[in-house]
Each structure stands twice: as structure tokens, then as C-alpha cells.
Enzyme design. Structure first.
Site, PDB file in Angstrom:
ATOM      1  N   ASP A 211       0.832  -1.202   0.000  1.00 45.34           N
ATOM      2  CA  ASP A 211       0.000   0.000   0.000  1.00 45.34           C
ATOM      3  C   ASP A 211       0.873   1.260   0.000  1.00 45.34           C
ATOM      4  O   ASP A 211       1.866   1.329   0.739  1.00 45.34           O
ATOM      5  CB  ASP A 211      -0.869  -0.030   1.269  1.00 45.34           C
ATOM      6  CG  ASP A 211      -1.923   1.049   1.278  1.00 45.34           C
ATOM      7  OD1 ASP A 211      -2.789   1.021   0.400  1.00 45.34           O
ATOM      8  OD2 ASP A 211      -1.881   1.923   2.176  1.00 45.34           O
ATOM      9  N   GLU A 285       1.783  -0.616  -5.027  1.00 43.80           N
ATOM     10  CA  GLU A 285       0.775   0.384  -5.392  1.00 43.80           C
ATOM     11  C   GLU A 285       1.478   1.737  -5.365  1.00 43.80           C
ATOM     12  O   GLU A 285       1.821   2.241  -4.294  1.00 43.80           O
ATOM     13  CB  GLU A 285      -0.378   0.391  -4.378  1.00 43.80           C
ATOM     14  CG  GLU A 285      -1.481   1.350  -4.798  1.00 43.80           C
ATOM     15  CD  GLU A 285      -2.024   2.233  -3.685  1.00 43.80           C
ATOM     16  OE1 GLU A 285      -3.132   2.756  -3.837  1.00 43.80           O
ATOM     17  OE2 GLU A 285      -1.335   2.434  -2.659  1.00 43.80           O
TER      18      GLU A 285
HETATM   19  C1  NOJ Z   1      -4.408   2.979  -0.782  1.00 43.63           C
HETATM   20  C2  NOJ Z   1      -5.521   2.040  -0.427  1.00 43.63           C
HETATM   21  O1  NOJ Z   1      -5.844   1.272  -1.542  1.00 43.63           O
HETATM   22  C3  NOJ Z   1      -6.659   2.893   0.075  1.00 43.63           C
HETATM   23  O2  NOJ Z   1      -7.853   2.174   0.198  1.00 43.63           O
HETATM   24  C4  NOJ Z   1      -6.233   3.525   1.365  1.00 43.63           C
HETATM   25  O3  NOJ Z   1      -7.243   4.415   1.800  1.00 43.63           O
HETATM   26  C5  NOJ Z   1      -4.928   4.315   1.202  1.00 43.63           C
HETATM   27  N1  NOJ Z   1      -3.954   3.615   0.430  1.00 43.63           N
HETATM   28  C6  NOJ Z   1      -4.329   4.594   2.542  1.00 43.63           C
HETATM   29  O4  NOJ Z   1      -3.872   3.399   3.123  1.00 43.63           O
END
Ligand code: NOJ
Length: 545
Positions: A211, A285
Site C-alpha cells: 500500500d 501500489e
Molecule cells: C491505498 C488504499 O488502496 C486505500 O484504500 C487507502 O485508503 C490508502 N492507500 C491509505 O492506506
């Protein structure tokens, strides 16, 4: 892409994303859980996917759908037990499905024991140094240390009350105030994450989705950003008031994203995962600009995959699609990493709603399914599910709450799945669903779609089976782009595979100059006469020479 002898499972895998609280509820509390996933694994196997990725199910106060982690090495009771997570891994492996878990290293929950210790400790203490605590500016320290904004609206800093009852230091949170950012310059943070990675690797997980992978290193915390409001709008693609040049210049230089320091962290993580056998993997990500910088995350000795988010935003336009595909392939080629494709995820509007057309969404999906690399499918995408309409009182996304409803947030894409048309909550739960489902969701129920040969679901099943057969592991990533009429995507892959997508509103003819057979069409009505292929409007065809 590497040849067959070196191929790893993830290089061309189809990975299904489960957002656990909206997938399937096994105990009637209205919230999806791990047992619900275990019970539904045969459904996932029947889709023909290779792996399942679960968004976080760790112990959490659930202020951001579990992306606020209180204990990354335990399961939240709302989702089940650690034993359930272990059973999930072995049940999935029993069906030949790999398992990918989420890891959230940019921040912890404010309920994590480290943050509670930090609040109890003095400014400058080792407990505070695990996060970004700073004194405020101004006479009373009542101005935040810098002017950065949270990606969920409002300032990225919150001031704490010290033990003496007085207002004290500020801590950084790029997201909600319940998600304090970790300080990756503190070696204890790296050690703790190594422990977490090993904890799940020891239990058999095959990979991790990282993440906010581009956010761990922060620079120049003491320097104000030149335009923090515009930066947030640029990051959210709501920047119609900015010129293209201004937007590019804002996105190219963000003091908290894509700093060089992140790469040292991932070299360390890579050493940990390489201790394990069985082709374990990391996928990052990282929303960054320019996308050419993504290749830095998948250099030898770093991560294995990085998400390419182009198809989450792309218009239904042949030139835009060809530009995105050729750019992504060439950007990643040097690093030797396979690309990844995704139309949907839990943070974005669903593709059917975004394109405002089921027909176009089917056609775009069939382009994505024909590409080299790996494919991520978000739960419900295979049903052609649109975003749910949600009344304000049910919305839970912190982006909605922090913007006082100005930003609707992401709940629309998180409405629980419809499984059985005639059951309560369409089979999602016997209790009260945590987010209400639209009555229209009934028509998208898995049982109805399974029975309808023309459904979205059956299109996905067919395309995934054909993908394996014609474009499977070991296939190269070379795409040939013959000339084509305006509005048509036309590429060939080795083995005589041909894709034609008509992105216009009229049916069109293309002379491919040889004979071929149609093996898949995203909508009815295509035909071939000699070497002339007739493609209906907004339709993708797969042909075999
Ligand atoms: C990306 C995640 O996919 C999302 O759902 C989240 O709110 C943010 N990162 C913060 O962790």
C-alpha cells in the site's frame, strides 16, 4: 518477458482482488469475513484466476476500511481469527490458487501500540521517533510544521495533547488523522516490517501488495509546499483549473512521494522475501508521475511488479489505448518486469459506471485480458457491477467524512457483492449489510449470471480460459500494430492471435488480409467474409489466424 524455463507464476497471473468486508459474510453480522472467502474459493477457482489478493483484514479500528492497521500480525475479530487466515491460505493452495496479502507500511492506525506509546512519551523520545512528530510553528506552536494536505482533505497534521494536559507537538498523516505516518528513517520500523513479512511468509503467503509503496520516504518536512491545495487536486485528477504544464510540474515533484529513499527500503524487503522458496512476490501500489519512474520499483533486487493504473482512468478511445499499451510495455521493458493491468479496484469508480456503458466496459476488459503481463480483477468487476448509489448517512469513507461530503469518496465501489438473486442481501449476508445494496444489484447476482451464457461473468470465464490457452505463460510480450482505420485498436501477438477493438459508435470493416476465426467477441454481431472483418460498434474481437 522471460522464456518458459524461467517463468514465475506471477508474470502472467490473473489475480482476483477480494475486499473482505464486502465479499461474503459467513456469520450474519453484516460484514464480510475470511470464512466467507474460504467458502467462496470454489467460485474463484471456477473463474479461472490464478491467485487471490485480500485487502487488509488485520486488527483495525476500521476508520479506513482496514488500511488503518492496529496489529499487522493479527486478524480483526470482525474478519475472523488468525486460524481462519491460515485455513484460507491452505484451502486456496488446495485449489491451486496463490494467495497475496496487503501490507500497509506508510502508516499504522493511531490504535497501534507504538502510537499509543508515542502519545504517552515526551517530545524527542524514541517512542515518538517511530512517527513524524514535530513542534508547530508560530509563537504558541499552533501552526502545523508545514502546509501539506492530507489526501483525504484537510491538513496532514494533527496536534496532540501532551501528558501535562497542554497542546503539544504535531504528527504527520498523509491520510486520515487515525493513520499516523511511520518514520522510515528509524531502523526499528524496518525491523518491525521484516518481522511482519516473515510472519505471513512463514504461514505460506505467496506475495504482498504494498500500500502507498511510493510514500515511505519523506523529504524536506520543514519546507512548505508552493501550492498544497493544487497538489491535492492534481493527485485526485480534479485539476481542470490547472494547465497541463502546472499539473505535470506539481505531480513530478511531490515532497512525500517517490523519493529516492524508498528504493533502499525495498532492497531490504527483497532480501527477506528471497529467503523463501516458491516464487513469492511483491506488487507495489504507486501512483506516480511520470509513469516511466515506475520501472525504478521493479529493478533487479527490488520489487517484482508495480501496478499500471492507466486502464483505471483511460477513455474508450483507440488512440489513448494504443498509447497507454505501447508506453507501459516500453517503460517496463528495460527493467525486465512484466506489466500489470487493472480496470477497477476498491479506490476507484467501477469501470461500467466510469464509462457509463456496459458494452464499452466489456470491450475494454477484452482488450486488457489480451495483454501480456498480469491482470488484476476487482471483485464484482466480473459481474459488470456498477457503483452503488449510497445515501450520505451510510457513507463511511474518511475522504467523505473529512470533506464534509464534498468528496463522495470510494464507498460506491465497495458495496457488497450479490451472490443469490432471491436471498436476503442477495446472499451476501443474513444480517444487515454494512453498506446497503442497490435493488438493481439483484440483476448482477452470481447465480443469475452463471445461468446466462451472454452475461459479463461468462464473458470473463471464456476470456480467462482462452487467455491461458492462447496467451499463456511463456508467451512473449511483443505486440505488432498493423495499420488500422481510425477508432480501431488492432494488434497481433505471437501464435497468430489478433485483437480488433472498434471504439467508435458505428460498425466498421477491417481488411486483415488473411483468413482468421473469431474466438471471442465482447458483443454479438461480428462476422468475417474472406479477410474482411466486420466489427460492431464498441466491440472487441479476438481472432485466431
Ligand atoms: C491505498 C488504499 O488502496 C486505500 O484504500 C487507502 O485508503 C490508502 N492507500 C491509505 O492506506
Amino acid at each position: 518477458m522471460p522464456n518458459l524455463s524461467q517463468a514465475k507464476w506471477w508474470q502472467d497471473a490473473v489475480i482476483y482482488q477480494v475486499y473482505p468486508r464486502s465479499f461474503r459474510d459467513s456469520n450474519g453480522d453484516g460484514i464480510g469475513d475470511i470464512q466467507g472467502v474460504i467458502q467462496s474459493l470454489p467460485y474463484l477457482a471456477s473463474l479461472g484466476v490464478d491467485a487471490v489478493w485480500l485487502s487488509p483484514f488485520y486488527k483495525t479500528p476500521n476508520k479506513d476500511g482496514g488500511y488503518d492497521v492496529e496489529d499487522p500480525r493479527d486478524v480483526d475479530p470482525m474478519f475472523g481469527t488468525l486460524g481462519d487466515a491460515e485455513r484460507l491460505i491452505s484451502a486456496a493452495h488446495g485449489l491451486d490458487l496463490k494467495v497475496v496479502f496487503d501490507v500497509v507500511p506508510n502508516h499504522f492506525s493511531s490504535e497501534h501500540k507504538w502510537f499509543k506509546e508515542a502519545l504517552r512519551s515526551a517530545p524527542g523520545s524514541k517512542e515518538r521517533s517511530r512517527f513524524h512528530f514535530y513542534d508547530g510553528k508560530g509563537v504558541d506552536g499552533n501552526v502545523p510544521p508545514n502546509n501539506w494536505n492530507s489526501l483525504f482533505n484537510g491538513p496532514a497534521w494533527t496536534r496532540v495533547i501532551e501528558q501535562n494536559g497542554e497542546l503539544g507537538q504535531w504528527y504527520l498523516h498523509l491520510f486520515d488523522s487515525s493513520q499516523p505516518d511511520l518514520n522510515w528513517e528509524n531502523p526499528e520500523v524496518l525491523e518491525d516490517f521484516k518481522t511482519t513479512l516473515r510472519f505471513w511468509l512463514d504461514r505460506g503467503v505467496d506475495g504482498f501488495r504494498i500500500d502507498v509503496a511510493h510514500g515511505l520516504a519523506k523529504e524536506d518536512i520543514h519546507i512548505d509546499h508552493r501550492n498544497p491545495d493544487a497538489l491535492i487536486r492534481a493527485l485526485r485528477v480534479e485539476s481542470s483549473d490547472l494547465t497541463k504544464e502546472e499539473r505535470i510540474s506539481l505531480l513530478t515533484d511531490i515532497p512525500f512521494f517517490d523519493r529516492d529513499g524508498v528504493h533502499e527500503i525495498y532492497s531490504e524487503w527483497r532480501k527477506v522475501i528471497d529467503e523463501y522458496s516458491g516464487d513469492r512476490m511483491f506488487v507495489a501500489e504507486a501512483y506516480i508521475y511520470p509513469t516511466s519512474r515506475l520501472a525504478r520499483y521493479v529493478r533487479p533486487g527490488e520489487l517484482h511488479q508495480v501496478f499500471n493504473f492507466d486502464f483505471l482512468l483511460i477513455e474508450w478511445s483507440a488512440s489513448a489505448i494504443q498509447e497507454a499499451i505501447t508506453r507501459v510495455l516500453s517503460e517496463l521493458e528495460e527493467a525486465g518486469a512484466p506489466p500489470t493491468w487493472a480496470l477497477d479496484n476498491h479506490d476507484s469508480p467501477r469501470v461500467v459506471s466510469r464509462l457509463k456503458s456496459e458494452k464499452k466496459a466489456r470491450a475494454l476488459a477484452m482488450v486488457a485480458h489480451a495483454l501480456p503481463g498480469s491482470l488484476y480483477i476487482y471483485q464484482g468487476e466480473e459481474l459488470g457491477l456498477p457503483d452503488g448509489e449510497i445515501a450520505p448517512e451510510f457513507r463511511q469513507d474518511p475522504a467523505f467524512i473529512r470533506s464534509a461530503g464534498k468528496d463522495l469518496g470510494r464507498d460506491g465501489a465497495r458495496v457488497p457483492l450479490p451472490w443469490e438473486a432471491d436471498e436476503k442481501n442477495f446472499g451476501f449476508s443474513t444480517g444487515t449489510s454494512w453498506l446497503p445494496q442497490d435493488p438493481s444489484y439483484k440483476n448482477y447476482s452470481i447465480d443469475l449470471e452463471e445461468a446466462d451464457h451472454a452475461s459479463f461473468l461468462n464473458l470473463y470465464k471464456t476470456s480467462l480460459a482462452l487467455r491461458k490457452k492462447h496467451l499463456g505463460l511463456g508467451g512473449d510480450s511483443v505486440l505488432e500494430w498493423p495499420d488500422s482505420p481510425e477508432g480501431v485498436v488492432y494488434f497481433k501477438r505471437s501464435g497468430g492471435f489478433i485483437l480488433l477493438a472498434n471504439t467508435t459508435a458505428e460498425s466498421l470493416e477491417v481488411n486483415i488480409r488473411f483468413a482468421a476465426t473469431i474466438i471471442l467477441q465482447s458483443a454479438e454481431g461480428a462476422s468475417i467474409t474472406g479477410s474482411i472483418v466486420r466489427i460492431p460498434a464498441d466491440t472487441t474481437l479476438w481472432l485466431q489466424q
